[in-house]
Every structure is written in structure tokens, then in C-alpha cells.
Design a protein around this motif. Structure first.
Motif, PDB file in Angstrom:
ATOM      1  N   VAL A   1       0.841  -1.205   0.000  1.00 47.61           N
ATOM      2  CA  VAL A   1       0.000   0.000   0.000  1.00 47.61           C
ATOM      3  C   VAL A   1       0.872   1.249   0.000  1.00 47.61           C
ATOM      4  N   GLN A   2       1.960   1.235   0.760  1.00 49.64           N
ATOM      5  CA  GLN A   2       2.863   2.386   0.786  1.00 49.64           C
ATOM      6  C   GLN A   2       3.381   2.719  -0.603  1.00 49.64           C
ATOM      7  N   ARG A   3       3.768   1.704  -1.366  1.00 51.67           N
ATOM      8  CA  ARG A   3       4.329   1.935  -2.707  1.00 51.67           C
ATOM      9  C   ARG A   3       3.304   2.514  -3.676  1.00 51.67           C
ATOM     10  N   ASN A   4       2.051   2.188  -3.456  1.00 50.92           N
ATOM     11  CA  ASN A   4       1.007   2.603  -4.394  1.00 50.92           C
ATOM     12  C   ASN A   4       0.237   3.844  -3.967  1.00 50.92           C
ATOM     13  N   PHE A   5       0.274   4.184  -2.691  1.00 45.55           N
ATOM     14  CA  PHE A   5      -0.594   5.236  -2.165  1.00 45.55           C
ATOM     15  C   PHE A   5      -0.390   6.563  -2.888  1.00 45.55           C
TER      16      PHE A   5
ATOM     17  N   VAL B   1      -9.977  16.089   2.629  1.00 46.27           N
ATOM     18  CA  VAL B   1     -10.523  15.625   1.358  1.00 46.27           C
ATOM     19  C   VAL B   1     -12.013  15.365   1.492  1.00 46.27           C
ATOM     20  N   ASP B   2     -12.713  15.531   0.402  1.00 49.14           N
ATOM     21  CA  ASP B   2     -14.153  15.317   0.377  1.00 49.14           C
ATOM     22  C   ASP B   2     -14.458  13.819   0.475  1.00 49.14           C
ATOM     23  N   PRO B   3     -15.539  13.438   1.185  1.00 56.03           N
ATOM     24  CA  PRO B   3     -15.886  12.015   1.304  1.00 56.03           C
ATOM     25  C   PRO B   3     -16.091  11.320  -0.037  1.00 56.03           C
ATOM     26  N   CYS B   4     -16.619  12.028  -1.031  1.00 54.65           N
ATOM     27  CA  CYS B   4     -16.815  11.414  -2.348  1.00 54.65           C
ATOM     28  C   CYS B   4     -15.475  11.087  -2.996  1.00 54.65           C
ATOM     29  N   PHE B   5     -14.532  12.025  -2.908  1.00 57.14           N
ATOM     30  CA  PHE B   5     -13.204  11.762  -3.452  1.00 57.14           C
ATOM     31  C   PHE B   5     -12.525  10.635  -2.691  1.00 57.14           C
ATOM     32  N   ALA B   6     -12.678  10.619  -1.371  1.00 53.29           N
ATOM     33  CA  ALA B   6     -12.042   9.589  -0.548  1.00 53.29           C
ATOM     34  C   ALA B   6     -12.481   8.195  -0.974  1.00 53.29           C
ATOM     35  N   GLU B   7     -13.764   8.033  -1.211  1.00 54.42           N
ATOM     36  CA  GLU B   7     -14.265   6.717  -1.622  1.00 54.42           C
ATOM     37  C   GLU B   7     -13.775   6.360  -3.022  1.00 54.42           C
ATOM     38  N   TYR B   8     -13.742   7.345  -3.912  1.00 48.43           N
ATOM     39  CA  TYR B   8     -13.213   7.094  -5.248  1.00 48.43           C
ATOM     40  C   TYR B   8     -11.742   6.688  -5.184  1.00 48.43           C
ATOM     41  N   PHE B   9     -10.951   7.436  -4.428  1.00 46.73           N
ATOM     42  CA  PHE B   9      -9.527   7.118  -4.305  1.00 46.73           C
ATOM     43  C   PHE B   9      -9.311   5.735  -3.695  1.00 46.73           C
ATOM     44  N   ALA B  10     -10.070   5.402  -2.665  1.00 49.91           N
ATOM     45  CA  ALA B  10      -9.918   4.093  -2.024  1.00 49.91           C
ATOM     46  C   ALA B  10     -10.157   2.967  -3.023  1.00 49.91           C
ATOM     47  N   HIS B  11     -11.119   3.146  -3.904  1.00 49.19           N
ATOM     48  CA  HIS B  11     -11.371   2.126  -4.928  1.00 49.19           C
ATOM     49  C   HIS B  11     -10.219   2.056  -5.930  1.00 49.19           C
ATOM     50  N   GLU B  12      -9.686   3.210  -6.326  1.00 48.24           N
ATOM     51  CA  GLU B  12      -8.550   3.202  -7.250  1.00 48.24           C
ATOM     52  C   GLU B  12      -7.332   2.542  -6.594  1.00 48.24           C
ATOM     53  N   LEU B  13      -7.116   2.816  -5.313  1.00 48.64           N
ATOM     54  CA  LEU B  13      -6.015   2.182  -4.599  1.00 48.64           C
ATOM     55  C   LEU B  13      -6.242   0.678  -4.502  1.00 48.64           C
TER      56      LEU B  13
ATOM     57  N   ILE C   1      -3.807  -2.561  -5.893  1.00 47.92           N
ATOM     58  CA  ILE C   1      -3.177  -3.565  -5.033  1.00 47.92           C
ATOM     59  C   ILE C   1      -3.897  -4.909  -5.038  1.00 47.92           C
ATOM     60  N   SER C   2      -5.112  -4.958  -5.557  1.00 46.84           N
ATOM     61  CA  SER C   2      -5.962  -6.138  -5.355  1.00 46.84           C
ATOM     62  C   SER C   2      -5.396  -7.409  -5.979  1.00 46.84           C
ATOM     63  N   TYR C   3      -4.902  -7.317  -7.209  1.00 48.50           N
ATOM     64  CA  TYR C   3      -4.438  -8.544  -7.874  1.00 48.50           C
ATOM     65  C   TYR C   3      -3.212  -9.121  -7.171  1.00 48.50           C
ATOM     66  N   ARG C   4      -2.325  -8.231  -6.713  1.00 53.37           N
ATOM     67  CA  ARG C   4      -1.127  -8.688  -6.009  1.00 53.37           C
ATOM     68  C   ARG C   4      -1.509  -9.409  -4.702  1.00 53.37           C
ATOM     69  N   ILE C   5      -2.589  -8.976  -4.076  1.00 51.26           N
ATOM     70  CA  ILE C   5      -3.006  -9.550  -2.799  1.00 51.26           C
ATOM     71  C   ILE C   5      -3.874 -10.781  -2.984  1.00 51.26           C
ATOM     72  N   THR C   6      -4.820 -10.714  -3.902  1.00 47.58           N
ATOM     73  CA  THR C   6      -5.849 -11.763  -4.017  1.00 47.58           C
ATOM     74  C   THR C   6      -5.668 -12.678  -5.222  1.00 47.58           C
ATOM     75  N   ASP C   7      -4.867 -12.262  -6.197  1.00 47.19           N
ATOM     76  CA  ASP C   7      -4.685 -13.027  -7.431  1.00 47.19           C
ATOM     77  C   ASP C   7      -6.006 -13.211  -8.178  1.00 47.19           C
ATOM     78  N   SER C   8      -6.908 -12.225  -8.015  1.00 46.24           N
ATOM     79  CA  SER C   8      -8.229 -12.319  -8.625  1.00 46.24           C
ATOM     80  C   SER C   8      -8.430 -11.181  -9.620  1.00 46.24           C
ATOM     81  N   SER C   9      -8.459 -11.528 -10.898  1.00 52.76           N
ATOM     82  CA  SER C   9      -8.737 -10.518 -11.911  1.00 52.76           C
ATOM     83  C   SER C   9     -10.206 -10.118 -11.898  1.00 52.76           C
TER      84      SER C   9
END
Length: 204
Positions: free
Chosen positions: A36-40, A126-138, A142-150
Motif C-alpha cells: 500500500v505504501q508503494r502505491n498510495f 478531502v471530500d468524502p466522495c473523493f475519498a471513496e473514489y480514491f480508495a477504490h482506485e487504490l 493492489i488487489s491482484y497482487r493480494i488476491t490473485d483475482s482478476s
């Protein structure tokens, strides 16, 4: 009021990928924390650049830098350290050139409207709408590296795209664009009469 921190945004992304949360993003030594640090920051900056988010917009009177540039412009101005995107330079329509971290201009005073990246290190406003958008982009990053799920990654990407459109639309409704200065070409009213002759009032 403080809503978010780097850690809370990171943990929201981890929630979306079904992972355990971390205690502190900046001090985490776990494999997940380091991922997460590398991608944040790269993901945060990419999200900032995609729209003119109002919490990231600043205006400042620029400071002249000495000595003056040895070129066709009379003055050199230093860009703010947190500037990642120039939105407008006032006076409008005055020629200028950006080189490295400087603006070159013939104007003796410049005001800059710009996008600030300071929220990357201090996201409490930061605005809550942006926060949720950013969290999804983050989470997408990272998701594939963690879960191996495309499948999960594609689902998160689809939702991130939806959240971006929704958030950008909401931000675009807050305020109006900066007004253009008066111009004789703007203030005159043109019309085309029935005979097809074009006349412009004020220029006859």
C-alpha cells in the motif's frame, strides 16, 4: 473537522480487497502495508489530476525570483512547492511560459490558480466522495497482487469509474467558472438580418 488520514484511506482500500487493516500506513512493516505504501502516493496523484477537485485548489500571488530570466520574458516567478497542475494564470491571456518550477512572464504581478498535492500527505480535508473514489482506485492497484483475482480487480475498476463520474459531476456543480475579462469582441452583439447581411453592433 478531520475526516480522513492516510491510514484510514489505506484501510478502506484493504477493506475492499477483503484484507486485515493496518495500524499505521507510514510505519507498517508488513508485506501488505509496504504494498500500500508503494502505491498510495502515485495513485493519489493520478486521482487528483483527473479532475479539478475543489479541496485541492489554491490561489496565490506569485513571488518574483531574481535574477530576471535571460530570454524574451521580463520576469521569473517561482511555482509553489505543492503545485502539480496550473489551472489559470491572472491576468488572463497574458503570455507566459512554464519551465521547470518557474513561470516566465512580462507581467510585473501574477496570480496563480493551481492544483495542490498537499492532501497526499495530509488528507484530513478531502471530500468524502473523493475519498471513496480514491480508495477504490487504490484497491484496484493492489488487489491482484493480494488476491490473485482478476474478477475482483475488474469489479473494483468498474466501481471506481462510476464513483469518479459521480464525484466529478458533484464537484462541477459547486461554483461557476472564472469569468472572462471584458472584450470588445465579447461585449458586442452580432445578428444576421433577413437579407443575410452580417452586422455587428458597436463596430459600424
Amino acid at each position: 473537522m478531520s475526516y480522513f488520514s492516510r491510514t484510514s484511506l489505506a484501510n478502506r482500500a484493504l477493506d475492499l480487497t477483503g484484507q486485515d487493516t493496518i495500524l499505521d500506513l507510514d510505519t507498517s512493516t508488513t508485506a501488505t502495508g509496504k504494498l500500500v505504501q508503494r502505491n498510495f502516493e502515485p495513485v493519489f496523484l493520478r486521482c487528483l489530476r483527473k479532475a479539478d477537485w475543489n479541496f485541492a485548489i489554491k490561489r496565490v500571488s506569485l513571488a518574483q525570483v531574481s535574477p530576471d530570466p535571460v530570454n524574451q520574458y521580463a520576469f521569473t516567478y517561482a511555482l509553489p512547492a505543492d503545485c502539480f497542475k496550473i489551472l489559470l494564470v491572472f491576468p488572463r491571456f497574458s503570455p507566459y511560459k512554464v519551465e521547470q518550477k518557474y513561470i516566465l512572464s512580462d507581467e510585473s504581478e501574477l496570480i496563480l490558480k493551481y492544483g495542490s498535492d498537499e492532501a497526499i500527505q495530509d488528507p484530513e480535508k478531502v471530500d468524502p466522495c473523493f475519498a471513496e473514489y480514491f480508495a477504490h482506485e487504490l484497491a484496484v492497484a493492489i488487489s491482484y497482487r493480494i488476491t490473485d483475482s482478476s474478477v475482483l480487480r475488474n469489479e473494483l475498476r468498474t466501481e471506481a469509474e462510476r464513483l469518479f463520474k459521480e464525484s466529478a459531476a458533484l464537484f462541477s456543480q459547486e461554483g461557476v467558472d472564472d469569468e472572462l475579462p471584458d472584450s470588445p469582441w465579447i461585449s458586442t452583439r452580432g445578428f444576421i438580418p433577413a437579407d443575410g447581411t452580417i452586422r455587428i453592433e458597436g463596430l459600424e
